[in-house]
Enzyme design. Structure first.
Site, short mmCIF file in Angstrom:
data_model
loop_
_atom_site.label_atom_id
_atom_site.label_comp_id
_atom_site.label_asym_id
_atom_site.label_seq_id
_atom_site.Cartn_x
_atom_site.Cartn_y
_atom_site.Cartn_z
N ILE A 13 0.98 -3.55 2.83
CA ILE A 13 0.54 -5.11 3.45
C ILE A 13 1.29 -5.24 4.71
O ILE A 13 0.88 -5.63 5.77
CB ILE A 13 0.75 -6.14 2.66
CG1 ILE A 13 -0.01 -5.83 1.11
CG2 ILE A 13 0.66 -7.41 3.02
CD1 ILE A 13 0.30 -7.21 0.39
N ASP A 32 12.86 -1.08 6.94
CA ASP A 32 12.02 -0.41 5.78
C ASP A 32 12.85 0.70 5.42
O ASP A 32 13.40 1.42 6.12
CB ASP A 32 10.63 0.02 6.16
CG ASP A 32 9.67 0.02 4.97
OD1 ASP A 32 8.86 -0.52 4.77
OD2 ASP A 32 10.27 0.85 4.03
N LEU A 77 8.93 -8.76 3.40
CA LEU A 77 7.99 -8.34 2.23
C LEU A 77 8.74 -6.99 1.56
O LEU A 77 8.00 -6.56 0.61
CB LEU A 77 6.84 -7.75 3.15
CG LEU A 77 5.59 -8.75 3.47
CD1 LEU A 77 6.03 -9.83 4.31
CD2 LEU A 77 4.41 -7.87 4.02
N TYR A 150 10.64 -8.05 -13.64
CA TYR A 150 10.08 -8.26 -12.27
C TYR A 150 9.49 -9.64 -11.82
O TYR A 150 9.88 -9.95 -11.16
CB TYR A 150 8.89 -7.14 -12.17
CG TYR A 150 8.18 -7.04 -10.89
CD1 TYR A 150 8.79 -6.91 -9.56
CD2 TYR A 150 6.92 -7.40 -10.94
CE1 TYR A 150 8.04 -6.95 -8.59
CE2 TYR A 150 6.05 -7.54 -9.86
CZ TYR A 150 6.83 -7.01 -8.49
OH TYR A 150 5.93 -7.18 -7.52
#
Ligand code: UDP
Length: 326
Positions: A13, A32, A77, A150
């Site tokens: 995404i 990232d 994200l 989670y």
């Protein structure tokens, strides 16, 4: 010009969001660690002069702080994703999702950057009562089952973000992605659609878990990203939680049949018992349907790409990657 920081920007995404932000003229920094994301996801924009990529972890406080200082808007994200991945890496998932998010929120609060936090429909747990609105109960199973840990971690992320808003006036918007699909989504971490498409293109059996009568609602990634882009610009959205998805349900068996039809595959369907597909004690939800009224009211937008259109785009991409004929 908005200076955006996208953690997890090389993910599925995230990379679509990065492209959309560059299109709207933002300067975009990606952080990232390339664990489940990859540089190739950013191939189309890698040379863009307004993009910079930093390979590193959201657990690296100094790095996060340095990048956040130069940002007006943080799209958070970066997270452990995928049921399969989370089950295989419970400790790393918890650390990334709990401590990593706290690091990002603390830096954003320090430098007064706005935050959009990516959460997930997993937070509803096994509440399968029908269309779930954002205030629906969360029904979680035992702490001995990683799936629920989670869900608990992502729920805690939301709580942290809301507390930063309540106590420090950090402007946060929270989104819960329902099953999001599209090009660049990997099947390696369990996600059903890329797995079925690759199985079909290889003429291998499609592995339907359980009786295949469980349902999901699939949303095309471009729609999900459009909702995120609009929410980030919407002042009234601050301090709120939004489901991002659409309510058309399909059983997993019907999904498998559709993928076979659209690919023209010779594959058959095999039903794999949950006990063989997942570690012992795994619990699945029979349904997961979003109520997206709040999203529609806030930004006058609802995801509209149909499942066939989304599948066609994914099949097209996978054919090119696998080198199978059209
Ligand atoms: N699933 C399946 N075959 C696969 C992978 C997943 O039947 O090869 C099922 C899975 O058990 C679940 C549904 O498809 O019922 C959606 O799974 P996914 O992991 O994509 O998303 P989530 O469970 O988070 O909704």
């Amino acid at each position: 010009m908005t200076r955006a920081l996208v953690t997890g920007g090389a993910g599925f995404i995230g990379s679509h969001l990065v492209e959309a932000l560059l299109r709207q003229g933002d300067r975009v920094t990606v952080l990232d660690n390339l664990s489940t994301g990859s540089e190739s996801n950013l191939r189309a924009v890698r040379a863009h002069p307004a993009l910079s990529l930093h390979v590193g972890s959201i657990l690296d406080e100094a790095l996060v702080d340095r990048l956040t200082r130069e940002a007006d808007m943080v799209y958070h994200l970066a997270a452990a994703v995928g049921v399969q991945w989370v089950l295989q890496h419970p400790l790393e998932s918890l650390r990334t999702n709990v401590r990593g998010t706290e690091v990002v929120l603390a830096s954003a609060a320090r430098w007064r950057a706005r935050v959009l936090l990516a959460s997930t429909s997993e937070v509803y747990g096994k509440n399968d009562a029908g269309a779930l609105d954002e205030d629906a109960d969360r029904v979680l199973g035992s702490t001995r089952l990683s799936r629920w840990n989670y869900a608990a971690a992502k729920g805690l992320d939301e709580s942290l973000a809301l507390a930063y808003w309540a106590e420090q006036r950090l402007p946060v918007v929270i989104v819960r992605f329902f099953n999001t699909i599209g090009p660049r989504q990997s099947g390696r971490y369990g996600m059903v659609v890329p797995r079925f498409v690759e199985q079909a293109l290889r003429n291998e059996p499609l592995t339907v878990y359980g009786d295949g009568q469980q349902t999901r609602c699939f949303t095309y990634v471009a729609d999900a990203v459009e909702a995120v882009r609009r929410l980030a610009q919407c002042q009234a959205a601050v301090g709120e939680v939004f489901n991002i998805g659409q309510a058309r349900e399909i059983t997993i068996e019907a999904l498998a049949r559709r993928v076979i039809e659209l690919t023209g595959s010779r594959s058959e369907i095999v039903f794999v018992p949950y006990e063989q597909a997942y570690p012992a004690g795994f619990e699945d939800m029979r349904r997961r349907v979003p109520d997206c009224t709040r999203l529609r009211r806030m930004i006058d937008f609802a995801p509209s790409t149909g499942l066939d259109e989304a599948l066609a785009a994914i099949i097209h991409e996978r054919r090119a990657l696998l080198g199978t004929p059209h």
